[in-house]
Structures are given as structure tokens and as C-alpha cells.
Design an enzyme around this catalytic site. Sequence first.
Site, PDB file in Angstrom:
ATOM      1  N   GLY A   1      -2.694  65.399 -33.928  1.00  0.00           N
ATOM      2  CA  GLY A   1      -1.867  65.432 -35.135  1.00  0.00           C
ATOM      3  C   GLY A   1      -2.606  64.769 -36.273  1.00  0.00           C
TER       4      GLY A   1
ATOM      5  CB  CYS B   1      -6.715  63.925 -30.615  1.00  0.00           C
ATOM      6  SG  CYS B   1      -7.305  63.150 -32.127  1.00  0.00           S
ATOM      7  CE1 TYR B   2      -0.181  60.346 -34.517  1.00  0.00           C
ATOM      8  CE2 TYR B   2       1.194  61.352 -32.813  1.00  0.00           C
ATOM      9  CZ  TYR B   2       1.058  60.530 -33.920  1.00  0.00           C
ATOM     10  OH  TYR B   2       2.160  59.887 -34.422  1.00  0.00           O
TER      11      TYR B   2
ATOM     12  CG  HIS C   1      -9.514  67.867 -30.823  1.00  0.00           C
ATOM     13  ND1 HIS C   1      -8.156  68.024 -30.925  1.00  0.00           N
ATOM     14  CD2 HIS C   1      -9.844  66.890 -31.703  1.00  0.00           C
ATOM     15  CE1 HIS C   1      -7.678  67.199 -31.833  1.00  0.00           C
ATOM     16  NE2 HIS C   1      -8.687  66.494 -32.318  1.00  0.00           N
TER      17      HIS C   1
ATOM     18  CD  GLU D   1      -7.518  70.956 -28.808  1.00  0.00           C
ATOM     19  OE1 GLU D   1      -7.991  70.229 -27.904  1.00  0.00           O
ATOM     20  OE2 GLU D   1      -7.046  70.489 -29.856  1.00  0.00           O
TER      21      GLU D   1
ATOM     22  CG  ASP E   1       1.777  93.135 -34.000  1.00  0.00           C
ATOM     23  OD1 ASP E   1       0.838  93.163 -33.176  1.00  0.00           O
ATOM     24  OD2 ASP E   1       1.775  92.418 -35.018  1.00  0.00           O
TER      25      ASP E   1
ATOM     26  CE  LYS F   1      -2.621  91.904 -34.008  1.00  0.00           C
ATOM     27  NZ  LYS F   1      -1.515  92.185 -34.952  1.00  0.00           N
TER      28      LYS F   1
END
Length: 516
Positions: free
Chosen positions: A58, A85-86, A174, A176, A232, A371
Site C-alpha cells: 500500500g 510490503c505494507y 514485491h 508479485e 468480452d 482478460k
Amino acid sequence: MKEIRTSPVLVVDFGAQYAQVIARRVRELHVYSEIVPHNISAGDVIAKNPAAIVLSGGPKSVNQEGAPSLDTDIYELGVPILGICYGAQLLARDLGGGVAKNTVGEYGRTSLHRHKDVESQLLQSLPQKFSVWMSHFDAISRPPLGALSSASTKDSTVVAFEDVKRRFAGVQFHPEVTHGEYGKEILSNFLFEIAGVSKAWTNYSIIEEAVKEVRDQVGDRKVICALSGGVDSSVAAALVHEAVGDQLTCVFVDTGLMREGEVEAVEKTFRDQFSIKLITVDARERFFEVLRGVEDPEVKRKAIGETFIRVFEELRPEIQDASVLVQGTLYPDVIESGTSTAAKIKSHHNVGGLPDVMSFDLVEPLRWLFKDEVRSVGSELGLPNEILWRQPFPGPGLAVRILGEVTPESAETLRKADLIVSEEIQRANLTKTLWQSFAVLVANVKTVGVMGDERTYESPVILRAVTSEDAMTADWARLPYEVLESISQRIIAEVPGVNRVAYDITSKPPGTIEWE
Ligand code: XMP
């Protein structure tokens, strides 16, 4: 299957954009994940029966006033937690460790050193030293009580910790993002070694689950889906058809402003291949009629929007027994809109003009998907690549890519040029690397040229090709010269009325992707 969806990994969003990426990475490991707000209560967590929780990064510092925190009862639920992290700092602060201002912040790629004497499940089978992605100023000075610190960097003593008994772990970096090393392994170690989550989320189960949900929601009611020709709405329609078959009717409005071959592709796929009831409305003349003499982009958009509404209104007798409307809302739209009401307003917009007086219940079979998951679901349902890999296309169609008056002739000229762009981009195998690539016709400008011995006085075409993650920002694509050359040569040689091709080298911002 149901059991799997009722035990998601909850990604708690602390306000940066990382939560979405974390949820993605978890899904890539075939574990279903959901994003939840940081003010979620312990009771709501219990109701979701999560297999594990990941606390995201964050923008704030945990010691800052007003910084978001977590309902501390959640720590007592026995659910495994990974803090990132946060999120890791929060675990340290709330569970008896410490967070302090560091002498220096760490930003970007940083070298991590594992502590040799600590046996770590989180960093299991990883090298002693590797690079991670950092973005923090405050640092963890002490891990939570009972947790072991398992790695450090030059400037931070605790960059990874774990308490395998309570099944808590934290990383200051991080894992990710793809700029660091071994992020996927670390998430995988947490989920499968520490938390003991089982892998079961595959596209096949996404389809099964969505089909069941749609059936439950729709019952025996009639459903309508407005197809735009895009990914979509196409995948949503195919999925709903899988669930309720003939109860679904699709509507496709041919505005005369579509790209070459689009109308035919939609008809071929939905009517012929899927045998879906498809109403194609040939509204070309009407759209050109309202666009006659119009040059102002906003007036064009408005005229097109209103005409969509009128077309649907006239269709009412044919679709009046439908009470459910399919929407191709994706997970990022759901998160962005925040609330279901906002999602409704936004998706309503997407339909491209269903009159307000027609009220429907919404069914949104893609609302849990990103997506690329939508594409793989579509592919599994048998949709052709030409639809699945179609680039985003504006609702008002080619009208906003014709500067000046939109006429059947100018639309045809642009369609020809645009087809050449698509063909050449595809031939160079660049389609998937670009967010969008298309031609723009500057119909209200003429330039002088020479062809053979003749002087020409015709319109220029602008080539636009951009890379982007989400259309909020974009960069002009560095197309190879040979591709630019073949596009230019072919357009001039094959498209009557065009004698010049220019390449748009403006990024967004300051430019927009479309020209109008
Ligand atoms: P801009 O031009 O604003 O475009 O950078 C961002 C993305 O949105 C698409 N776009 C539209 N889509 N109706 C739509 O449905 C519109 O009026 C419209 N205008 C732009 C554009 O193609 C790009 O992907």
C-alpha cells in the site's frame, strides 16, 4: 468444484495497484483468489472461509496517522497469512514485532541474502542470494513474536520472516512483480508449503462454475445479449449460451462503421457455429443519415449513441419477453467501480445504447475473470482466434477515426486502409504485442502528391499503433521500418482517395489513442 470456490485465497487490498497483480499471480498457480477491501471484518472473512489471506502492499506507512489496518481478530482465525510490503509491516506491527523508519529507503532491484542458519519454508529451494523488487521507506526492525527472520538486504535486516506454526509469513519486497527473481516460487512456497492450499482452479472449472451460476440466476427466463464484436461480449454470450441455450438471443447492430469482415465474423461464429439466435440489424443507412454533415467529434458520438437507442427501441417487440441482460463486465471493471451500483452504471454504458426505460436484471458471467482468462475460456468454448484476439474498438466505431464528415464512401476508404494495417501487422506477427493498431482517415484535409505523371490531391491516412497495459497510458509502438514501409506502399497503391501515409509518434499522455 463448489468447495474450491468457497475457499478462495483472499487478497486484502491496502490501496496500491498491487492487489490485482497478486490475485493474478495466485490464479496463475491454479488457486482461486478474490480481492477484498482492507476494512473487511473478521466475520466477513469467516463467511468466505478462505484457504489463506495475502495482505497487499500500500502507499502509506503503517505508522502514519490514518494508515489502513486490519481487523486484528482476523489474526486469530487460524487462517494462514502472507504479508507483502505494507502487509508484512502490518503483521510485524500488530503481532509483537517492530517497524521503524529506515535510514534510507529501498527502491527497485535489490539484492537479498538468505540467513544461512535459518531453515526457511518460504524461501525453500531458492539460492542464497537473489534480486528482489523493493519499494519502501519504513522497514521491519523486528519480526512478529515467534517468527524467524530469514533474509536481509544491505539496508534492511528483516526482509522475509515466517512463523510456520501459526502459518504466517511476510516479505518486505514485491514477489508479485516480474522485475524481481523467484517471486512465483515464493508465492508458491507460501500457498502450498506453509498454507497447504490445494491447486484446483483451472479454466475448465471456471466454465463449469460460471455455467452453473448463470443457470441458477436465469432460471427459465429469456436472456438478451448485445454483441459488439469484441472479446468480452462474445465470450459472455458463448458462456451464457452454454448455460441456457435457446433462452438466449443476441443482437448485433451493423452501423456501417465496423471494421472489414467484422459483421460477417460475428454472424458466422454465432449464427452458424454456435446456432445462437442472432438478430442482426442492418442500420447502416440510419447511422450515415444522422452523421451527414457532422464534423464535430462530440456531436458524432451523441448522434451515434442516440441512434443505437432508437434501433433498440424499435426492436422491442422482438425482445420484449427477455428480462435478463448479459454484460461482459470483467473483474478489473468490478474492482474499479468498487460497488455493484457503480458496476451497473458503467456496464450499462457498455451496451452502447439500451434505452433506460427497458429494465433488465444483469447477468455478468465474466465478473470474476481477468482478460487473459476470458480469452482462454473463449478458446475452450470454441470461439475463433480472430474474435478472441480482436483489439479494443471504440463503440462509435470508425466514425471517430474519420476526421471530417463520415459518409459511406469515407467509411469504405478507411475500412480498406485499416484492413491493410491489420494484414501487415498480422503478417509481421505483431498483433498480440500491440494494444491497438489502426488507420485514421483525415477526410477533411487534402495533400498534393504525384502518381505516375499525374498530380494527385487526396486525403492522408495516419497510422496509429500503440502498446499499453490498460489504455490509461500508452506508448507509440516502435514498428520495424519494413512494416511501416509495406503498410504505406500498400495503402497508397490499393486505396483510392489516399495519397499519403503518416505515422503518429505521440504517446498517451499527452495524446489520446484515438484521434477524436
Ligand atoms: P483514448 O482515445 O481515450 O482511448 O486514449 C482509450 C481506449 O478507449 C477506446 N475508446 C472508446 N471506446 N467508446 C468506446 O467504447 C468511445 O467513445 C471510445 N473512445 C475511445 C479506445 O479505442 C482505446 O482503447
